[in-house]
Design a protein around this motif. Structure first.
Motif, PDB file in Angstrom:
ATOM      1  N   CYS A  94       0.722  -1.201   0.080  1.00 18.56           N
ATOM      2  CA  CYS A  94       0.052   0.216   0.142  1.00 18.56           C
ATOM      3  C   CYS A  94       0.978   1.337  -0.113  1.00 18.56           C
ATOM      4  N   GLY A 116       0.360   3.535   2.015  1.00 15.18           N
ATOM      5  CA  GLY A 116       0.410   4.206   3.272  1.00 15.18           C
ATOM      6  C   GLY A 116      -0.722   3.330   3.906  1.00 15.18           C
ATOM      7  N   TYR A 127      -8.018   2.569   9.741  1.00 18.19           N
ATOM      8  CA  TYR A 127      -9.165   1.255  10.127  1.00 18.19           C
ATOM      9  C   TYR A 127      -8.510  -0.013   9.757  1.00 18.19           C
ATOM     10  N   CYS A 128      -7.490  -0.010   9.002  1.00 14.62           N
ATOM     11  CA  CYS A 128      -7.521  -1.385   8.179  1.00 14.62           C
ATOM     12  C   CYS A 128      -6.134  -2.262   8.793  1.00 14.62           C
ATOM     13  N   ARG A 149      -6.892   8.079   4.147  1.00 12.81           N
ATOM     14  CA  ARG A 149      -6.975   7.458   2.790  1.00 12.81           C
ATOM     15  C   ARG A 149      -6.126   8.577   1.753  1.00 12.81           C
TER      16      ARG A 149
HETATM   17  S1  SF4 Z   1      -7.680  -0.145   3.202  1.00 16.12           S
HETATM   18 FE1  SF4 Z   1      -5.774   1.208   3.002  1.00 16.12          FE
HETATM   19  S2  SF4 Z   1      -4.436   0.229   4.286  1.00 16.12           S
HETATM   20 FE2  SF4 Z   1      -6.192  -1.529   3.769  1.00 16.12          FE
HETATM   21  S3  SF4 Z   1      -5.430  -2.472   1.758  1.00 16.12           S
HETATM   22 FE3  SF4 Z   1      -6.727  -0.828   1.214  1.00 16.12          FE
HETATM   23  S4  SF4 Z   1      -5.378   0.926   0.968  1.00 16.12           S
HETATM   24 FE4  SF4 Z   1      -4.077  -0.506   2.039  1.00 16.12          FE
END
Ligand code: SF4
Ligand SMILES: C[S@@+](CC[C@H](N)C(=O)[O-])C[C@H]1O[C@@H](n2cnc3c(N)ncnc32)[C@H](O)[C@@H]1O
Length: 387
Positions: A21, A23, A27-28, A140
């Protein structure tokens, strides 16, 4: 685990985790590392090695191929070409539904044309929210203005099947705001919409923010209301609920997810990917460096492996199906499963009837369906059906 025995099962559904990613969203909890070109190339080398023992099995093609993440759309043009080469033994045999997950603002016309030419026929776009202040609070990297152009680029490249992901119950999104989000999403004419209730996952920035009071989470009742609003607004727009969090136009359900919920076998490749093949379950460790190092040394990636007994296998495959609007043909599945199934049916039948009397399940046409109330309390229904 004897992979050669498992290969006889020929899993028809392939998942590939791309763990990069640009960044981390607050929440992820999905596994990802910051994208880097050299890192991505090392990952692709390792992926090729992980797939190698399965290529004969996959040579006949597969029903569904799902490239998720992470953010697969971050891979460069050259890395996609490499990935198509790695997947060639599978894709040469034909792929039914081929999905790639993408983040708004990470797609170019050139890249999408290459994806379409390779056979990708579905894009799942992580929209999450349609308000810049909310997107920025979630950390985001895209903005609302990126979403419509991304959808248009996908369609212009000839990929007609577009899904959008939204998150319900985000802090600061009141009902009117949420209705506006849904209206904006519907205006993009998606074929599929996923609406996930915000999960506060341990170890995420959101969990820290909630714990120290920097973010106020909505009450459970407000989240429930947001999900109800989504169900009615999306139904009015012709998107039918086919799974507890998923809506689609006729014929546009996610065949990959549907197959997994219906109890199909799937092979997952890449760090953190999970697999279910026959009575074997394994999940690769969420550790890119260890994944690459093991495969470079000729060993399988580090993983948790759990063989299950026949009863657990049947139970797990059936429990997932209660998420689906099409219901669960419990008696027929149990009958097909032989003595283990007969024993499960004897145990389940009185409990299913009790759940029906409580108004959370309903039986019709040899299938068991959750009622509206049942979908609200699905976890407790499943708990009661567990051993
Ligand atoms: S929600 Fe954000 S951190 Fe999670 S996979 Fe998607 S881009 Fe990556
Ligand atoms: C694998 S994730 C990410 C896909 C893609 N990288 C993106 O961010 O757009 C798939 C979906 O899970 C959902 N999701 C991830 N974490 C979540 C959470 N904590 N609560 C609710 N939904 C979540 C998001 O809607 C996201 O689009």
């Amino acid at each position: 685990m004897d992979e050669y025995v498992l290969m006889d099962r020929r899993p028809q559904h392939l998942y590939m985790h791309v763990p990069f990613c640009s960044g981390k969203c607050s929440y992820c909890a999905f596994y990802s590392e910051p994208y880097g070109s050299a890192r991505a190339e090392r990952y692709l080398d390792a992926l090729e090695r992980e797939l190698a023992p399965w290529t004969d099995v996959a040579a006949g093609g597969c029903a569904t191929l799902y490239i998720g993440g992470g953010t697969p759309s971050l891979l460069s043009g050259a890395q996609w070409s490499r990935l198509f080469g790695i997947l060639a033994p599978v894709t040469a045999g034909g792929v039914g539904e081929w999905t790639v997950e993408a983040n708004p603002g990470t797609l170019s016309a050139e890249r999408l044309t290459a994806l379409a030419a390779a056979g990708v026929n579905r894009i799942s776009l992580g929209v999450q929210a349609l308000d810049d202040a909310v997107l920025s609070a979630l950390q985001r990297r895209h903005r609302v203005a990126d979403v419509a152009p991304s959808v248009a680029l996908v369609r212009e490249a000839g990929i007609a099947n577009v899904g959008l992901d939204l998150i319900a119950g985000l802090p600061g999104v009141e009902d009117a705001h949420w209705r506006d989000t849904l209206a904006q999403a519907i205006a993009l004419m998606p074929d599929h919409v996923s609406v996930y209730a915000l999960g506060v996952e341990p170890g995420t920035r959101l969990a820290q923010q909630a714990a120290c009071g920097a973010v106020r989470l909505p009450a459970d009742s407000a989240v429930m209301r947001a999900l109800d609003i989504a169900a009615s607004v999306l139904a009015d727009a012709g998107l039918e609920s086919y799974e507890i969090s998923n809506y689609a136009r006729a014929g546009r359900q996610s065949l990959h997810n549907l197959a997994c919920w219906r109890g199909g076998d799937y092979l997952g490749l890449g760090p953190a990917a999970a697999s279910r093949v026959g009575r074997e379950r394994w999940t690769n460790a969420p550790d890119l460096a260890a994944y690459c190092a093991a495969l470079e040394a000729g060993a399988p990636p580090p993983r948790e492996h759990e063989p299950v007994d026949a009863e657990t296998d049947l139970l797990e495959r059936l429990l997932f199906r209660f998420r689906l609007a099409e219901g669960v043909p419990v008696a027929d599945c149990c009958a097909e499963a032989g003595p283990v199934g007969e024993a499960l049916w004897l145990r389940w039948q009185p409990e299913l009837e009790r759940l029906q009397n409580e108004g959370v399940l309903i039986a019709a046409d040899r299938r068991w369906f959750t009622t509206v109330r049942g979908r609200e309390v699905l976890d407790s229904i499943l708990e009661r059906l567990m051993p």
